[in-house]
Design an enzyme around this catalytic site. Structure first.
Site, mmCIF file in Angstrom:
data_model
loop_
_atom_site.group_PDB
_atom_site.id
_atom_site.type_symbol
_atom_site.label_atom_id
_atom_site.label_comp_id
_atom_site.label_asym_id
_atom_site.label_seq_id
_atom_site.Cartn_x
_atom_site.Cartn_y
_atom_site.Cartn_z
ATOM 1 N N ASP A 21 -1.621 -8.234 1.104
ATOM 2 C CA ASP A 21 -0.210 -7.364 0.756
ATOM 3 C C ASP A 21 0.387 -8.293 0.275
ATOM 4 O OD1 ASP A 21 1.100 -5.338 0.555
ATOM 5 O OD2 ASP A 21 1.874 -5.299 2.657
ATOM 6 N N ARG A 25 6.092 -8.204 -4.281
ATOM 7 C CA ARG A 25 7.029 -8.985 -3.848
ATOM 8 C C ARG A 25 6.963 -10.488 -4.268
ATOM 9 N NH1 ARG A 25 6.563 -6.918 1.997
ATOM 10 N NH2 ARG A 25 4.661 -6.337 1.107
ATOM 11 N N ASN A 69 -2.543 4.177 -2.824
ATOM 12 C CA ASN A 69 -1.970 3.698 -3.974
ATOM 13 C C ASN A 69 -2.185 4.307 -5.447
ATOM 14 O OD1 ASN A 69 -3.426 0.759 -2.566
ATOM 15 N ND2 ASN A 69 -1.352 1.240 -2.778
#
Ligand code: IPE
Ligand code: IPE
Ligand code: MG
Length: 247
Positions: A21, A25, A69
Site C-alpha cells: 500500500d 501517496r 479497487n
C-alpha cells in the site's frame, strides 16, 4: 540497519502475506501521477520475492488488486491491468531462474482478457518451480472468497459428497483459494494504514501484523528482515498463557 544475519533461519514464517500500500501517496509526494507510483512498486515486488526466496520462505502472497479497487478512476484501473500483463510477461524468466512458482487468487476470470491470459501463461510456465510460491491476490476480496467457499460446499452437500454434520474448520478451509497453503504467520502492510481491507480474513485468524510507516515503492529487503526479526521476538500464544508457551 536490519541484516539477513539477524534473522533466525530456524524460526522463519512459512507464509508471509503482504498488503502493498501507498503507491499513490508515494507518487503524489514526488509531484507525479498515481500510476508513476504503481510502476515504481514493481521494483519492491521483485525485492520481496527474491529476498524471501533466498531466506527460505515457502509462500509469499501479495495483495495486488482488491475487488473494491475497481471503484478507482478508469485510467488508474486500466494502467494497473496493463502493468500486470507487462510485469508478469517480463518476470517469468527471472522467476524460472530463481525457481519461484507463480500463483493467483481472486475472481480471476473477471480480469480483462489480456491480463487473465498473461497470468495463466505465467502460472503455466512456472508450475514446476519449487523453491517458493508467489501468489498474487487479484480482483480478490476475502468475503467473496468465503461466500464462494460456502456456495461450493453447499453444492457438495446437495450432491451428497459431504455430510453437513461432518463440516468442520479443516473441511471448510479446503474450499478456500488458499487450500494448498499454510495460513500466513506474518502479515506486512506498508503505508502506515492499520487495517486489513478485506484480505485473507479467514486465514489471518492468528497472524502477527507488522505495519510499516513507508510507502510500498520504498520497500527494500531490509524492511522484510525488520518485519521477520520483529515477528520472531513476539510470543504467539494462540489463547494459552505465557507460562504454557515457555514450558
Ligand atoms: C497500493 O497503493 C496499490 C493498489 C491498491 C493497487 P495505493 O494505490 O493504494 O496507494 P495509496 O494508498 O493511495 O497511497
Ligand atoms: C488494499 O489497499 C488493496 C491493495 C493493496 C491491493 P487499498 O489502498 O485499496 O486499501 P484501503 O482502501 O486504503 O483500505
Ligand atoms: Mg492504498
Amino acid at each position: 540497519m536490519n541484516s539477513e544475519s539477524q534473522v533466525d533461519k530456524t524460526r522463519l514464517p512459512r507464509h508471509i502475506a503482504v498488503i502493498m500500500d501507498g503507491n499513490g501517496r508515494w507518487a503524489k509526494a514526488k509531484g507525479q501521477p498515481r500510476v508513476f507510483g504503481h510502476k515504481n512498486g514493481v521494483k519492491a515486488v521483485r525485492e520481496i520475492s527474491e529476498a524471501s526466496a533466498e531466506l527460505g520462505i515457502e509462500y509469499v502472497t501479495l495483495y495486488a488488486f482488491s475487488t473494491e479497487n475497481w471503484n478507482r478512476p478508469k485510467l488508474e484501473v486500466n494502467a494497473l491491468m496493463t502493468l500486470l500483463v507487462e510485469t508478469v510477461r517480463r518476470e517469468i524468466a527471472t522467476m524460472n531462474k530463481n525457481n519461484i512458482r507463480l500463483n493467483a487468487i481472486g475472481e480471476l476470470d473477471k480480469l480483462p482478457g489480456k491480463s487473465f491470459k498473461a497470468l495463466l501463461d505465467g502460472i503455466e510456465e512456472t508450475k514446476n518451480n519449487s523453491r517458493m510460491t508467489l501468489t498474487l491476490a487479484l480482483n480478490y476480496s476475502a468475503r467473496w472468497e468465503i461466500v464462494e467457499a460456502a456456495k461450493r460446499l453447499s453444492k457438495d452437500v446437495k450432491d451428497e459428497k459431504v455430510q453437513t454434520e461432518n463440516i468442520n474448520e479443516e473441511i471448510f478451509s479446503q474450499y478456500l483459494s488458499t487450500h494448498n497453503m499454510p495460513d500466513p504467520e506474518l502479515m506486512i502492510r506498508t503505508s502506515g494504514e492499520q487495517r486489513i481491507s478485506n484480505y485473507l480474513l479467514w486465514q489471518m485468524a492468528y497472524t502477527e501484523f507488522c505495519f510499516l510507516d513507508i510507502f510500498w515503492p520504498d520497500f527494500t529487503r531490509e524492511h522484510l528482515y525488520k518485519a521477520i526479526i520483529d515477528f520472531q521476538s513476539r510470543e504467539r500464544r494462540f489463547g494459552k498463557t505465557s507460562e504454557q508457551i515457555i514450558s
